[in-house]
Motif scaffolding. Sequence first.
Motif, PDB file in Angstrom:
ATOM      1  N   TYR A   1       0.836  -1.210   0.000  1.00 14.16           N
ATOM      2  CA  TYR A   1       0.000   0.000   0.000  1.00 14.16           C
ATOM      3  C   TYR A   1       0.866   1.255   0.000  1.00 14.16           C
ATOM      4  O   TYR A   1       0.569   2.234  -0.672  1.00 14.16           O
ATOM      5  CB  TYR A   1      -0.934   0.021   1.206  1.00 14.16           C
ATOM      6  N   GLY A   2       1.935   1.222   0.787  1.00 11.44           N
ATOM      7  CA  GLY A   2       2.859   2.355   0.823  1.00 11.44           C
ATOM      8  C   GLY A   2       3.512   2.583  -0.524  1.00 11.44           C
ATOM      9  O   GLY A   2       3.674   3.729  -0.966  1.00 11.44           O
ATOM     10  N   ALA A   3       3.875   1.498  -1.209  1.00 13.97           N
ATOM     11  CA  ALA A   3       4.480   1.624  -2.538  1.00 13.97           C
ATOM     12  C   ALA A   3       3.498   2.240  -3.523  1.00 13.97           C
ATOM     13  O   ALA A   3       3.878   3.096  -4.340  1.00 13.97           O
ATOM     14  CB  ALA A   3       4.938   0.250  -3.037  1.00 13.97           C
ATOM     15  N   GLY A   4       2.249   1.835  -3.443  1.00  8.52           N
ATOM     16  CA  GLY A   4       1.229   2.417  -4.325  1.00  8.52           C
ATOM     17  C   GLY A   4       1.043   3.900  -4.087  1.00  8.52           C
ATOM     18  O   GLY A   4       1.004   4.702  -5.027  1.00  8.52           O
ATOM     19  N   SER A   5       0.944   4.281  -2.829  1.00  5.38           N
ATOM     20  CA  SER A   5       0.797   5.710  -2.494  1.00  5.38           C
ATOM     21  C   SER A   5       2.028   6.492  -2.916  1.00  5.38           C
ATOM     22  O   SER A   5       1.920   7.590  -3.464  1.00  5.38           O
ATOM     23  CB  SER A   5       0.572   5.882  -0.989  1.00  5.38           C
ATOM     24  N   GLY A   6       3.192   5.926  -2.666  1.00  6.67           N
ATOM     25  CA  GLY A   6       4.433   6.593  -3.044  1.00  6.67           C
ATOM     26  C   GLY A   6       4.568   6.745  -4.550  1.00  6.67           C
ATOM     27  O   GLY A   6       5.056   7.762  -5.047  1.00  6.67           O
TER      28      GLY A   6
ATOM     29  N   THR B   1      11.675   7.776 -13.133  1.00  3.08           N
ATOM     30  CA  THR B   1      12.561   7.800 -11.968  1.00  3.08           C
ATOM     31  C   THR B   1      11.812   8.228 -10.712  1.00  3.08           C
ATOM     32  O   THR B   1      11.942   7.598  -9.652  1.00  3.08           O
ATOM     33  CB  THR B   1      13.750   8.749 -12.223  1.00  3.08           C
ATOM     34  N   THR B   2      10.996   9.285 -10.811  1.00  6.08           N
ATOM     35  CA  THR B   2      10.276   9.764  -9.623  1.00  6.08           C
ATOM     36  C   THR B   2       9.213   8.755  -9.190  1.00  6.08           C
ATOM     37  O   THR B   2       8.969   8.593  -7.994  1.00  6.08           O
ATOM     38  CB  THR B   2       9.641  11.144  -9.865  1.00  6.08           C
ATOM     39  N   VAL B   3       8.575   8.060 -10.142  1.00  5.62           N
ATOM     40  CA  VAL B   3       7.587   7.029  -9.776  1.00  5.62           C
ATOM     41  C   VAL B   3       8.280   5.897  -9.022  1.00  5.62           C
ATOM     42  O   VAL B   3       7.803   5.447  -7.969  1.00  5.62           O
ATOM     43  CB  VAL B   3       6.848   6.499 -11.019  1.00  5.62           C
ATOM     44  N   LEU B   4       9.415   5.434  -9.531  1.00  6.10           N
ATOM     45  CA  LEU B   4      10.139   4.339  -8.871  1.00  6.10           C
ATOM     46  C   LEU B   4      10.682   4.756  -7.504  1.00  6.10           C
ATOM     47  O   LEU B   4      10.583   3.990  -6.534  1.00  6.10           O
ATOM     48  CB  LEU B   4      11.271   3.840  -9.766  1.00  6.10           C
ATOM     49  N   LEU B   5      11.234   5.962  -7.418  1.00 12.05           N
ATOM     50  CA  LEU B   5      11.721   6.441  -6.117  1.00 12.05           C
ATOM     51  C   LEU B   5      10.570   6.614  -5.126  1.00 12.05           C
ATOM     52  O   LEU B   5      10.690   6.256  -3.954  1.00 12.05           O
ATOM     53  CB  LEU B   5      12.481   7.761  -6.284  1.00 12.05           C
ATOM     54  N   GLY B   6       9.461   7.148  -5.594  1.00 11.06           N
ATOM     55  CA  GLY B   6       8.285   7.311  -4.725  1.00 11.06           C
ATOM     56  C   GLY B   6       7.779   5.979  -4.221  1.00 11.06           C
ATOM     57  O   GLY B   6       7.439   5.823  -3.045  1.00 11.06           O
ATOM     58  N   ALA B   7       7.728   4.975  -5.115  1.00  8.95           N
ATOM     59  CA  ALA B   7       7.276   3.640  -4.718  1.00  8.95           C
ATOM     60  C   ALA B   7       8.224   3.024  -3.692  1.00  8.95           C
ATOM     61  O   ALA B   7       7.782   2.422  -2.707  1.00  8.95           O
ATOM     62  CB  ALA B   7       7.152   2.743  -5.943  1.00  8.95           C
ATOM     63  N   ALA B   8       9.522   3.185  -3.905  1.00 10.39           N
ATOM     64  CA  ALA B   8      10.500   2.618  -2.966  1.00 10.39           C
ATOM     65  C   ALA B   8      10.389   3.267  -1.593  1.00 10.39           C
ATOM     66  O   ALA B   8      10.323   2.574  -0.565  1.00 10.39           O
ATOM     67  CB  ALA B   8      11.914   2.790  -3.523  1.00 10.39           C
ATOM     68  N   PHE B   9      10.373   4.597  -1.566  1.00 10.36           N
ATOM     69  CA  PHE B   9      10.256   5.285  -0.276  1.00 10.36           C
ATOM     70  C   PHE B   9       8.912   4.991   0.391  1.00 10.36           C
ATOM     71  O   PHE B   9       8.841   4.812   1.609  1.00 10.36           O
ATOM     72  CB  PHE B   9      10.446   6.792  -0.444  1.00 10.36           C
ATOM     73  N   GLY B  10       7.843   4.914  -0.403  1.00 12.17           N
ATOM     74  CA  GLY B  10       6.529   4.589   0.153  1.00 12.17           C
ATOM     75  C   GLY B  10       6.484   3.199   0.749  1.00 12.17           C
ATOM     76  O   GLY B  10       5.893   2.980   1.812  1.00 12.17           O
ATOM     77  N   ALA B  11       7.105   2.227   0.076  1.00 11.72           N
ATOM     78  CA  ALA B  11       7.133   0.853   0.589  1.00 11.72           C
ATOM     79  C   ALA B  11       7.875   0.782   1.914  1.00 11.72           C
ATOM     80  O   ALA B  11       7.407   0.140   2.871  1.00 11.72           O
ATOM     81  CB  ALA B  11       7.783  -0.072  -0.441  1.00 11.72           C
ATOM     82  N   VAL B  12       9.016   1.453   1.986  1.00  8.73           N
ATOM     83  CA  VAL B  12       9.786   1.466   3.238  1.00  8.73           C
ATOM     84  C   VAL B  12       8.981   2.144   4.346  1.00  8.73           C
ATOM     85  O   VAL B  12       8.889   1.637   5.476  1.00  8.73           O
ATOM     86  CB  VAL B  12      11.159   2.160   3.029  1.00  8.73           C
ATOM     87  N   ALA B  13       8.371   3.278   4.023  1.00 11.89           N
ATOM     88  CA  ALA B  13       7.580   4.002   5.028  1.00 11.89           C
ATOM     89  C   ALA B  13       6.390   3.169   5.502  1.00 11.89           C
ATOM     90  O   ALA B  13       6.081   3.119   6.703  1.00 11.89           O
ATOM     91  CB  ALA B  13       7.101   5.332   4.461  1.00 11.89           C
ATOM     92  N   GLY B  14       5.697   2.488   4.569  1.00 10.36           N
ATOM     93  CA  GLY B  14       4.564   1.647   4.945  1.00 10.36           C
ATOM     94  C   GLY B  14       4.982   0.491   5.829  1.00 10.36           C
ATOM     95  O   GLY B  14       4.316   0.179   6.821  1.00 10.36           O
ATOM     96  N   PHE B  15       6.085  -0.156   5.469  1.00 11.67           N
ATOM     97  CA  PHE B  15       6.595  -1.271   6.260  1.00 11.67           C
ATOM     98  C   PHE B  15       6.954  -0.810   7.664  1.00 11.67           C
ATOM     99  O   PHE B  15       6.549  -1.423   8.662  1.00 11.67           O
ATOM    100  CB  PHE B  15       7.828  -1.884   5.575  1.00 11.67           C
ATOM    101  N   ILE B  16       7.700   0.278   7.779  1.00  3.50           N
ATOM    102  CA  ILE B  16       8.138   0.773   9.093  1.00  3.50           C
ATOM    103  C   ILE B  16       6.942   1.230   9.926  1.00  3.50           C
ATOM    104  O   ILE B  16       6.879   0.951  11.126  1.00  3.50           O
ATOM    105  CB  ILE B  16       9.173   1.905   8.927  1.00  3.50           C
ATOM    106  N   ALA B  17       5.984   1.899   9.299  1.00  3.44           N
ATOM    107  CA  ALA B  17       4.807   2.370  10.046  1.00  3.44           C
ATOM    108  C   ALA B  17       4.025   1.197  10.629  1.00  3.44           C
ATOM    109  O   ALA B  17       3.591   1.242  11.785  1.00  3.44           O
ATOM    110  CB  ALA B  17       3.922   3.195   9.133  1.00  3.44           C
ATOM    111  N   HIS B  18       3.855   0.135   9.854  1.00  3.21           N
ATOM    112  CA  HIS B  18       3.129  -1.027  10.375  1.00  3.21           C
ATOM    113  C   HIS B  18       3.960  -1.769  11.417  1.00  3.21           C
ATOM    114  O   HIS B  18       3.436  -2.207  12.445  1.00  3.21           O
ATOM    115  CB  HIS B  18       2.737  -1.974   9.239  1.00  3.21           C
TER     116      HIS B  18
END
Length: 168
Positions: A79-84, A110-127
């Motif tokens: 979900y975080g990757a999708g939002s990112g 590049t910005t889509v891939l970076l956003g997805a990566a940062f979003g995935a990390v943020a989602g994982f850490i938040a959960h």
Amino acid sequence: MTTAESATSAATPSTPATPTAQRRLLTLARFPSYAGAQHLVDRLADAKFPVERMRIVGNGIRTVETVTGRMTKGRAALYGAGSGAWFGLFVGLLFGLFAVGPAWIGVVLTTVLLGAAFGAVAGFIAHWATRGVRDFSSVSGLEADEYEVQVDAGLYEDALRLVPTLAM
């Protein structure tokens, strides 16, 4: 505020904040669902009735949370990757406005891939940080026991005459 001031302000009627509160409204119909009330107002609008002088009021409001599934760390990361990715697309399109030639595609990707990566990390850490306190996803909403369709008192008789002629 002194006791005399509070007594005076309590006795002084306040001016209603909204134009709807200033006019007298009468209940035209009651429905068990919002869809029924919406249908009536829609039919009155189709009949050229001034619906801007109506309102739908929900009585017996309660919050309802519908559980949509189990939340895992992987799902939170997804979900975080999708939002990112969406955020990255937005940023990429803004940056792409200033890119020359076909380079804008690279900027956007590049910005889509970076956003997805940062979003995935943020989602994982938040959960992970919740330590299993909330291992489910849900959607919250409001529901009412009944819905009233109200109309200005001056238009009540006109609306009442129109209601039986409308195909419900």
